[in-house]
Structure formats: structure tokens, C-alpha cells
Design a protein around this motif. Sequence first.
Motif, PDB file in Angstrom:
ATOM      1  N   LEU A   1     -18.846 116.547  84.799  1.00  0.00           N
ATOM      2  CA  LEU A   1     -20.003 116.419  83.913  1.00  0.00           C
ATOM      3  C   LEU A   1     -20.533 117.782  83.496  1.00  0.00           C
ATOM      4  CD1 LEU A   1     -21.784 113.474  85.737  1.00  0.00           C
ATOM      5  CD2 LEU A   1     -21.044 113.436  83.350  1.00  0.00           C
TER       6      LEU A   1
ATOM      7  N   HIS B   1     -36.321 113.724  82.065  1.00  0.00           N
ATOM      8  CA  HIS B   1     -36.042 112.546  81.257  1.00  0.00           C
ATOM      9  C   HIS B   1     -37.235 112.149  80.395  1.00  0.00           C
ATOM     10  CE1 HIS B   1     -32.147 110.762  82.682  1.00  0.00           C
ATOM     11  NE2 HIS B   1     -32.298 111.766  83.505  1.00  0.00           N
TER      12      HIS B   1
ATOM     13  N   ARG C   1     -27.791 116.950  82.857  1.00  0.00           N
ATOM     14  CA  ARG C   1     -28.781 116.248  83.677  1.00  0.00           C
ATOM     15  C   ARG C   1     -28.096 115.403  84.745  1.00  0.00           C
ATOM     16  NH1 ARG C   1     -32.564 114.096  78.701  1.00  0.00           N
ATOM     17  NH2 ARG C   1     -34.047 115.858  78.637  1.00  0.00           N
ATOM     18  N   GLU C   2     -27.086 114.650  84.312  1.00  0.00           N
ATOM     19  CA  GLU C   2     -26.344 113.830  85.271  1.00  0.00           C
ATOM     20  C   GLU C   2     -25.671 114.699  86.331  1.00  0.00           C
ATOM     21  OE1 GLU C   2     -24.221 110.237  83.742  1.00  0.00           O
ATOM     22  OE2 GLU C   2     -24.482 111.267  81.820  1.00  0.00           O
TER      23      GLU C   2
ATOM     24  N   CYS D   1     -28.345 107.119  90.548  1.00  0.00           N
ATOM     25  CA  CYS D   1     -28.592 108.265  91.396  1.00  0.00           C
ATOM     26  C   CYS D   1     -29.981 108.187  92.022  1.00  0.00           C
ATOM     27  CB  CYS D   1     -28.472 109.562  90.596  1.00  0.00           C
ATOM     28  SG  CYS D   1     -26.870 109.749  89.795  1.00  0.00           S
TER      29      CYS D   1
ATOM     30  N   ARG E   1     -25.329 115.399  79.722  1.00  0.00           N
ATOM     31  CA  ARG E   1     -24.282 115.534  80.744  1.00  0.00           C
ATOM     32  C   ARG E   1     -24.738 116.472  81.864  1.00  0.00           C
ATOM     33  NH1 ARG E   1     -23.014 112.354  77.522  1.00  0.00           N
ATOM     34  NH2 ARG E   1     -24.258 111.233  79.056  1.00  0.00           N
TER      35      ARG E   1
ATOM     36  N   SER F   1     -23.753 107.059  85.858  1.00  0.00           N
ATOM     37  CA  SER F   1     -24.991 107.278  85.124  1.00  0.00           C
ATOM     38  C   SER F   1     -26.111 107.634  86.060  1.00  0.00           C
ATOM     39  CB  SER F   1     -25.358 106.016  84.348  1.00  0.00           C
ATOM     40  OG  SER F   1     -25.692 104.990  85.223  1.00  0.00           O
ATOM     41  N   CYS F   2     -27.168 108.223  85.494  1.00  0.00           N
ATOM     42  CA  CYS F   2     -28.314 108.619  86.308  1.00  0.00           C
ATOM     43  C   CYS F   2     -29.019 107.422  86.907  1.00  0.00           C
ATOM     44  CB  CYS F   2     -29.291 109.450  85.479  1.00  0.00           C
ATOM     45  SG  CYS F   2     -28.688 111.124  85.213  1.00  0.00           S
ATOM     46  N   SER F   3     -28.853 106.247  86.339  1.00  0.00           N
ATOM     47  CA  SER F   3     -29.529 105.074  86.877  1.00  0.00           C
ATOM     48  C   SER F   3     -29.053 104.735  88.267  1.00  0.00           C
ATOM     49  CB  SER F   3     -29.298 103.869  85.953  1.00  0.00           C
ATOM     50  OG  SER F   3     -27.921 103.549  85.891  1.00  0.00           O
TER      51      SER F   3
END
Length: 696
Positions: A645, A15, A666-667, A6, A664, A2-4
Motif C-alpha cells: 500500500l 479521515h 492512510r491504509e 483495522c 493508500r 480496507s481501513c474498516s
Amino acid sequence: MSCSRCTRSEIDTVHGSAVQADQIGQVSINSGASLLVPRQLPYAPPGFIGRSEYLAALGGLLNDGAPTVAAVVGTAGVGKTALVVRWAQQVQEHFPDGTLYANLRGYGPGTPPTPDDLLASFLGALGVHPERILPSEVDRAALYRSELAGRRVLVVLDNVTDVTQVRPLLLNGPSRVVVTSRADLKGLQANDGALRIQLPLFDEREAEGLVVAMLDQQPEPEVLAELVRACARLPLAIKVAAGRIATHPDLTITELVGELAAEHHRWDALSIPADEDSKVRTVFEWSYGKLPPDQQLMFRRLGLHPAPEIGAHAAAAVCGAKLSDARRLLADLADQHLIEVADHGRYTCHDLLRAYAADLAEHDNDREEARRRLIEWYAHHARSAYRVLHPGLTVYHERFSLVTGAEPELIFAKATDAWTWATAESVNAIAAVRAAAHHGYHVATVMMGDISTGLLAMAGHRDGAREMCLRGLAAARALGDRQTECWLLQRLGQLYRWTKWWDRSVNVFDLALKIARELRDPLMQAKVLCQLGWGSLQRDGLNEARGHLEAARLLITGWEGYLPSLIDFCLSGVHAGLGDHREAGQHAESSRALPEHSDDSGAEARPMAGARKMVGKGAKAVEPCDGALAAESEHEAPRIQALLLKEFGDSLRFTGDVEQAIARWREALVLLEERGDHHAPQLRKRLAALLSADAG
């Protein structure tokens, strides 16, 4: 992923709830508070004594207008590292952007790291992904300076031999670099404006204070003075001698001094500046001679280990001991300051003591057996880790005649266990391959070279991967194993292609193709031609790619499985690029035979999904990506996850699920931008266009 998890990227801007499409390109990937803050200083045992004058001198580096570089120089064992690490730990709050540390091993056994090795390591510690780290030292140094521009970082370079090792790592601005060396480094002072600190032996008060601190008692003044003189006021010698007394209460200081005096090499006779290592040999010989046989054996065996740091399992392997016994022996040696605790059951050794242990080990008649046992222990666990991470590729390794030993054996129950071990032991595994190559263990070198290439490439460590591949290739040639040589050439060609060294990649694949033809192996020829075709497709050489791929397909007419499907998928991309969509669709339809259940799901899911979209089965394209992402999350291979992704987003967009497609993408863009991947700019534009269309 997840982006959290990164680092911050331009995607953070997307976002927000009030995002404009043109904002995507305005945010720097390395901006924001989420930058990595490395703290790499080694463990420093308590009981630091004296040196207040020199700590104060280093403290002057914190002042505005102070030199940005300091060099602490002095004889071996005088406490340069202890001084600098002590000071660095005290002032870390003045360097909010991190503390970098490297032991350059300038005077110990083994090969010291090169400046470009150090640059790659530091860039990785700062959060720069390996895909962005170019091969040349000049490019790496420029990226290193760019990453640290305006940041306040402390860099400690320990045990350097000369200024050429450190100049590429010097910095301007608020950062500081501190160097330790036995060399005088006057050139660093004259040409680079460094503060140069000559660290002398302890004075008598400091030396006596160290003895008292270690023994936790106050000996008689005359006896204390004798011990200090016997150790020539050298901190390392004092620590070893006092450590012996501390662990043997029945041994008095008077007895210790008398035994030292009886050694045939006396301190005063050996205190010759040109022969620094011999200054402590008297104390080493005395302390070693007092060890029981099992501790002596463990100490000697540590001298056979090809890298400074070792874990208890590897120590047990090289010593031929049970794990419980190895742990006890390591703890005993650490208590007597012959080795030092590093971290989490791992140990390291001062370079003088390590060199002494290596010299002792060379007199053992069974040293080659012990060395081979250690190398095979690393080989066994590298193969085990790789089997868990990529079971489909380990069939190749079974053809090697090497039967590896594994006492004590580690069991990797899942991929994360294997990956944790491979990461922790990467330096030692590389050193083991070097040792295997040096001592002519060709089969072990081939096997470990290939496995290490795969593991390091998965982690993005391109330099190490290339070196291991080249060492394995040399060993395969020494064995006359042409099939293995062809396989490793393909590995090397892929590594060159990943670093965009196109000409080298093509040359290596051409050589592999020549060998495959000499071996009259159509499957191997088809594999090489497919790699050549894929590389040409990546460089937009569509006609060249078509020639390679069609030649590959002819060689395996009637074959089934992954390779024919991959060739068809690549051909679908070629014909799509040439504008022949009918032909592209036919090849895409053929490539749907790509196996849906495979060990290498991440590599196969993307072409499978692409083929399904091209033949009008977009809803089915989502399935392989979804399953592969779940599998790849255990491997922690971020680039594969990023491309999955991206393909996942493509498939979702094809089905009309725009919201999930954007999520997806964005990630994926976070991961791709961090790595400087060539897919990132196109995906960025796609996201911007989609957001702009939605806003309209």
C-alpha cells in the motif's frame, strides 16, 4: 485490506472532512472503543455442583480495595479449574476489556509455556501486532502492563507450578489475576498480597449431588454413599466413574463399587499427599479396563499426541483409523469424561488422564510407528498449506526424502483454507516439530522446521519461528546436510534482521556465507551476499551494502531472473542514498527485468514499482502493486500488504493522483503503526507534509 477492518489509529483523525495536518500525531493508536476484547475462557460443561463458599470468596475480588491476585490451590482433580472458569464466566460483565486464559500445563506431559511465551500470546490477543513485541521478557512485561493500564481485564492462569511462572503477568489497577495450582503458592500470598483459597475435596453432600446430576436419577442413599467413598470425594474420579454408568445403563452402582474394591490399588492406601497422581489411578484403571478395544486404542493414542488439544483428523491419523470411526471414538470417550470437548470438533484432556494415557501408550509395541505417522501427518499438511500460500518456495522442500502420509487428508482449495488450518494447528505443529526433534526424526524435523518457520514468520510469530528454525538447523547438522544448513541459516538471519538484532543477523549470514563458499555454490553465495547487502542498506550502511551487493552480482554474471534484478534494485537504493542518481537510475533500469509474474508477488512488486518510478515510468509503477495487493489479500499477511500500500501510494503520487495516494498511505500507516514498523514515522511525516501543502 480496507481501513474498516483495522483498529483505530491516528489515521482515523485524517479521515474527517475538517482535518489539520498537525492532528496526525495527536491520536493514540490504542485509544477508542475499537480495541480488541478477548474472551478466551475455555468451554465449561454444564452441571457444576456446590462450591458456593468458594465462589463467594472469589466474588470478593470484585470489591474496591480487594486483592488484585487470587490463588486457588488444591490436590489434583479437585476441581480448581472448574471452579475458577465457572466464576469467571459468571463475572465477565465486570471485566469489559476482556478475559485472558492460559493453561500453563504445569503437571501434564510436554513443555509448559514460559512467561515470555504467555506475554507474547496475551499481547497478540489484545491486538498488539507481533512486530511490536520485542524479544526480552522484561520488554514484553512492560508492554503488557502498558497495554492494560487503566483497563479492567480478568486474567486466568491455570495449572501453574510456581510463582515464577506468574509474577511477570501480575497487574495493578482494576484488572484481576486468578491462578490455579497444585502447589501451595504461599509466596504469592506473602509477597504479592494474593488471596489464597485452599480448595478441599467435596463434602459428602456435594459429591453425592454430582453423581445425581450426572446420572439424572436418585440412587439408594447407601449405594450412593459407597460410590462417593470409593471415589474419595474427588470430583474428577466421580466424573469418570459416573460417566461410565451413564453410558452403560446395564451397569449398576453396586457393581461399579464392587469392581473398584477389587482393584489391587485401593483408594485409602494410595491417598498420600506426596503422590497425588496415584489418587485417581484406581478409577482410571477401572474405567479404562471397561472400554472396548477400539476405544482403549484411541485413548492410548491420544497419549502420544504432543499437545493437549487435538482435532478429529489428527486423532484418526495417530490411531490409524477412518475419520468417521475416529469421530465416533472421540465422542464415546467424551461421553465417559475421559476426554472433554474443546471446540469445533476438537478435544482436550485433563492432565492426569493425559499422563495416564501417555503411560499406557509407552507399552505398545507399535507406538513409534503411530508417533511417526502422526508427525508425518502434520508434516504433510504443513507442506501442503505452504505450497498453496507460497508455491515458489516449496521447490526446496521437494529435495527431502521424507514421503509423508496423509490419512485422512485435508485438501486446501485456496489460500484462505491453508491459512485457516495453519492458524488453528500452529500450536500442534510446533509441538510436532519438538516431538520429531526429541525422537530423532531428523528429516521430518528439518522439513517441518523450515516450513513452520515460514508459516509462523508470515503470521508474525517470531519466537515460534526462531525456535522452529533452530530445531531444523540442529537436525540438518545431525544429518550432515550442509546445503540445508546454509539455507536455514539464511532463514535465521532474516528472522534476526526482522527483529532488528543486527549483530546476530550479520553473524548468522557470515556463517552461511562460509558454508556456501565451502560448497562452491555461487548462487547460494550470491543469495547470502544479497541478504547481507539488504541488511546493511536497512541500517544505512551504504558503502558496506554496495560491497556485498557488487560481490553478489559478480558471482552470477550472465544469470537472469529474480536474484540479479533484486541485487540491481538494492544497488539503485544504495547509489540513490549516496547521491549518485545517474548510477541509481541505471541499476533501476536493469532491475526492471524483475519477473512480473511470480509466486512471491508481494515481495517483488515493491522493487519493480520502485524501479519503474526511478527510470521515469511512473504510470507503469502502479500496475505491479495493484496486482500484488489482490494476490496478497488471500494470504492475510498484513505487513506485506502495508508495504505494498505504501509503494502503491508512492507510485500514485508520482503520477500526480494525490487523492488516491493519500488513501493508500492512510491504509498503510494504520497497519505500519500497529506493528511499530520503522517505515511508519517517515510515512506519517510524508502524509502530514502533503496535507499541509494541500491546505496551503
